[in-house]
Structure formats: C-alpha cells, structure tokens
Design an enzyme around this catalytic site. Structure first.
Site, short mmCIF file in Angstrom:
data_model
loop_
_atom_site.label_atom_id
_atom_site.label_comp_id
_atom_site.label_asym_id
_atom_site.label_seq_id
_atom_site.Cartn_x
_atom_site.Cartn_y
_atom_site.Cartn_z
N ASN A 23 -15.04 -9.26 3.04
CA ASN A 23 -14.62 -10.31 3.97
C ASN A 23 -13.38 -9.93 4.77
O ASN A 23 -13.03 -10.62 5.72
CB ASN A 23 -14.38 -11.63 3.23
CG ASN A 23 -15.69 -12.27 2.81
OD1 ASN A 23 -16.76 -11.80 3.17
ND2 ASN A 23 -15.60 -13.35 2.03
N ASP A 128 -25.73 -16.47 5.29
CA ASP A 128 -26.12 -16.96 3.98
C ASP A 128 -26.74 -18.35 4.04
O ASP A 128 -26.39 -19.16 4.89
CB ASP A 128 -24.89 -17.05 3.07
CG ASP A 128 -24.44 -15.67 2.66
OD1 ASP A 128 -25.28 -14.76 2.67
OD2 ASP A 128 -23.25 -15.52 2.34
#
Ligand code: UD1
Length: 432
Positions: A23, A128
């Site tokens: 991330n 996601d």
C-alpha cells in the site's frame, strides 16, 4: 486462477522477513511521476499489483524496470526488489480501463498527473470486493484545488489550468484521497491544508519521499497536513516502509497456531493496537533488534476488536481477527467501521466450522478449539489470507481458491508459511 492448499495442524515457528508495504510502494511509484528523470524505489514487494502499477506507468510513457535479483550489488531478501522508473518530460495523461479495473490503487495517478500535466483521464476503478469504495472525497478535494472533474462513460476526466492551494476538510480520513491531494498539492500554487487527513504509516512514507523530492510538507502522521507548493521536484531514491499488514497477518497466525515467530523488519509501533490485542489474548510480544517476536503457549482468550482508521485497529487485519476469535476461548465481538461489505468472507469461515453471527457491521464469534477443513473461496486479498490462517487451525486439508487475490498482497505467502513449518502450497488451477 490459483488455490492455496493448507494441511492444518502445524505450529508456526521460526523467522519471517517482511518486504516493503504494497500500500506504500504503489503510491511511491505514482509519486515518481511528479519529477522528470529516474527515481528508484527500494524494498518493493514482488506481487502482481506492483507489476500492474509498472504497466500503468509504462502506458503513461515511463520506462520501468523491476529488479528482484540484486539491490546495490547485494543478495536480496526473497520477494523484495527495486523499481527504477524513468519519467519523461512529456507524460501521457490517460490510464487504461483494463489496468485500473484490476487494481483500484491505480487511481493514485490522478493527483500527480493533474499536478504535472494539468489533465488526467482515469477509469472508475474495480479492485477488492469489500464495499462500494467511492471516489467522492478525491473528487471534492481536487475540485477545491481548482480541478474540473467530470464523470463520463466510466471515466473521471480531470483538468486544471493551474492547481491553486486551498483548505480541504475530508469527511472521512480516506487514505487514497489524502494521497491524491498530497500529490496534487505539492505542485499547486500556494498553500494546501488537508484537514482530517489519514495518518497511516504509508502516508508518512509518501510524505518522506515527496519531501526528499523537494516538496514542502508539514504534519505527516497527524490529522492536519500543510503543503506549500513548489515549482518543481527532483527524482529520488527511496526505501519503502515495511508492510505492517503482512507483519500483522503472521503475528495473528503465530497466536492462532500457538507458535513462536520472529518477524524481521516488523515495526511494533505501526501495530500498537493489533499487537496489544494479541497480548490481551495471552500472547507475549517482544521487540528485537531487527523486528519483533510473538510467542503463544496456550489457547487464546477471546478479545473484542473494532476497526478504525490508523492508529486504530486496521481493517486489513479484520479477517485475521475473526479467524483468531474463531479458535479463542469465549465469545468475541468484532466491529467493522471502514468498509461496509468486509464481512462477506464470514460465510467461508463458517464453512470451516467457525461459529460466527453477522449483524450489520458487527460479528459475534464463539470460539471452538479447532476448525474443520473444507473448500473455501477468497474474494479479496486480506480475507484470503485470513482463510489460509484459518486452514492452519483446521483438521485436514483446506483448499482456498481465489488464491490469485492473495498473491496480489502477499509475496511468496505459501513459501513464507512453509518456512515457518506449515504445510501450505500454492497450486495453479486451470478451470474457468
Ligand atoms: C487503502 C488501502 C486498503 C485499506 C484502506 C483503509 C491501498 C491500496 N489500499 O484503501 O488496503 O483497507 O486504505 O485503511 O492503499 N471512501 C469514500 N469516498 C472516497 C474515498 C473513500 O466514501 O472518496 C470510503 C471508502 O468507501 C471506505 C473508506 O472511505 O469505506 C476508507 O477508504 P480509504 O481510506 O480511501 O481506502 P483506500 O485508499 O481505498
């Protein structure tokens, strides 16, 4: 398509090394767009999302070299490498739908492209399956800096003659919106203030790279970021912050399997709340010179957990918290406050014999000593990793299909778990 095959029963023990954070690395790669020339990002994890981000940058005109073999002439840790990004003076401004559909994080090129080129066309992302994940905060914030942003035919089309600093109040401390605003604000005219900004370690990492590039930013790690725009930035070399979610995943795995794991590169101060919960459950957590060690010698005691933006309990570790609760002694309540659809995987955990009741954004879990193996399916990265951990404490062989999601975030997860004594293999599957 890929499946993780897990034979349960092992106790995780040994040392695991954590790579740079997914991330963070993806955003650092996007930040390279802000300066013409060659920037190098070290400790980049060897995962599919880094390859996708490299392709996004290539299609914008950059040359990107991923090197997982050698770093500064030394042998690398497995699964860790560097990304060398050569950014041209003139960049393309359109990002492909097929890439952004596969990886939502690609929208973080919006801020840097607007700042460097005054325009950007970015498809509305996929990513996601964990909730609606709007972009309204990105759009409202960039509009405050003077961008004109339209949503047409599935694309965000943004343009600005000149970005001008302004104060932006975020309704929610969104990680992605804070990053896009930071990367737009560094080249805007005047001062930008981001109030209610996200405080995640990955934001601090991005700020430290931007500052090394010549940006003027105060307040990293606090809720107020103040950015004084500059005329231009220089390319840099930067090392990615270690992945606290991978470190946390292994720590939860250690406690669920009553193991003893040393996590090299793990930073306890990035995991205060999740590690504190493991201590409440009965584990011993100690800092070492190069990371931290988690030891558990009995069945965990149930603990309640509430996810919140950093420094609260990370939503990305929530599936591991539910997995821990499933084998703890007593009942736990887990509350999800960040993504509304993040309990979808609970049905898969129930297939493994977990006693879980969902009520809105809460689950109540009554622990059982062991779970029972079954075929289950991962729909996102973190739920998938949580299901693999659950397979470790199930009797027999658990197959976690949808493994392609897991390897988006966990470099070499199967061999990392094998090195800790687990019986886990990643098997390619061919069926559609
Ligand atoms: C990032 C992480 C993800 C992590 C999440 C929260 C990456 C690639 N992903 O995602 O792993 O789970 O932070 O820590 O870094 N929201 C809006 N409007 C917006 C933006 C966000 O409503 O414009 C909502 C989202 O739907 C979600 C919440 O805010 O409910 C948090 O999202 P955000 O912090 O932006 O997460 P991401 O940056 O997408």
């Amino acid at each position: 398509m890929a499946t993780f095959a897990v034979n349960g029963g092992a106790r995780l023990a040994g040392t695991a090394t954590i790579t740079g954070a997914k991330n963070s690395a993806l955003k650092l790669m996007a930040a390279a767009l802000l300066a013409e020339g060659t920037s190098t990002i070290h400790a980049v994890p060897e995962i599919a999302d880094v390859a996708i981000m490299s392709e996004v940058l290539r299609r914008l005109g950059c040359e990107v070299e991923l090197d997982y073999q050698l770093e500064a002439g030394a042998a690398l840790e497995p699964g860790m490498g560097s990304a060398r990004i050569r950014v041209p003076q003139r960049l393309g401004t359109e990002t492909d739908y097929d890439l952004v559909r596969r990886m939502r994080a690609a929208i973080c090129v919006l801020g840097p492209l607007l700042a460097r080129c005054g325009r950007a066309t970015v498809p509305l992302p996929g990513g996601d399956n964990i909730g609606s994940r709007g972009l309204d905060l990105h759009v409202a914030g960039l509009s405050r800096l003077g961008a004109d942003i339209r949503n047409e035919h599935g694309f965000l089309i943004a343009s600005a003659d000149a970005l001008v600093g302004a104060t932006v109040w975020l309704d929610f401390p969104s990680v992605g919106a804070t990053e896009n605003l930071l990367m737009a604000g560094v080249l805007a005219k005047g001062t930008t203030v981001i109030d209610n900004a996200a405080r995640e370690p990955e934001i601090v990492d991005l700020v430290s790279m931007l500052v090394a590039m010549g940006a003027k930013i105060d307040g990293a790690g606090t809720s107020t970021l103040e950015i004084v725009g500059v005329d231009g930035l220089q390319p840099v070399e930067h090392t990615t912050v270690p992945d606290r979610v991978v470190a946390g995943t292994l720590a939860y795995g250690a406690v669920m399997t009553r193991g003893d794991v040393h996590i090299r590169n793990g930073r306890t101060h990035h995991l205060d709340v999740p590690l504190g919960k493991l201590v409440d459950a009965g584990a011993e957590v100690t800092s070492t010179e190069v990371g931290f060690r988690v030891v558990m010698d009995r069945r965990p005691t149930a603990v309640d957990i509430v996810t919140l933006p950093y420094p609260g309990f990370p939503t990305d570790l929530q599936p591991m918290a539910v997995g821990l609760a499933a084998v703890s002694e007593g009942a736990s309540m887990i509350t999800e406050n960040v993504f509304e659809a993040r309990f979808m995987f609970v049905n898969e955990l129930i297939r493994l014999g977990a006693d879980v009741r969902v009520d809105g954004h809460h689950v109540v879990v009554r622990g059982h000593e062991r779970l029972s193996s079954a075929p289950v399916e991962a729909h996102d990265i973190r739920a998938g990793a949580g299901l693999v951990l659950a397979g470790l404490v199930a009797d027999g062989r658990t197959e976690v299909s949808g493994g392609q999601h897991i390897i988006r975030g966990y470099p070499d997860f199967a061999s990392q778990l094998r090195a800790l004594g687990a019986d886990v293999t990643l098997e390619p599957t061919t069926e559609a």
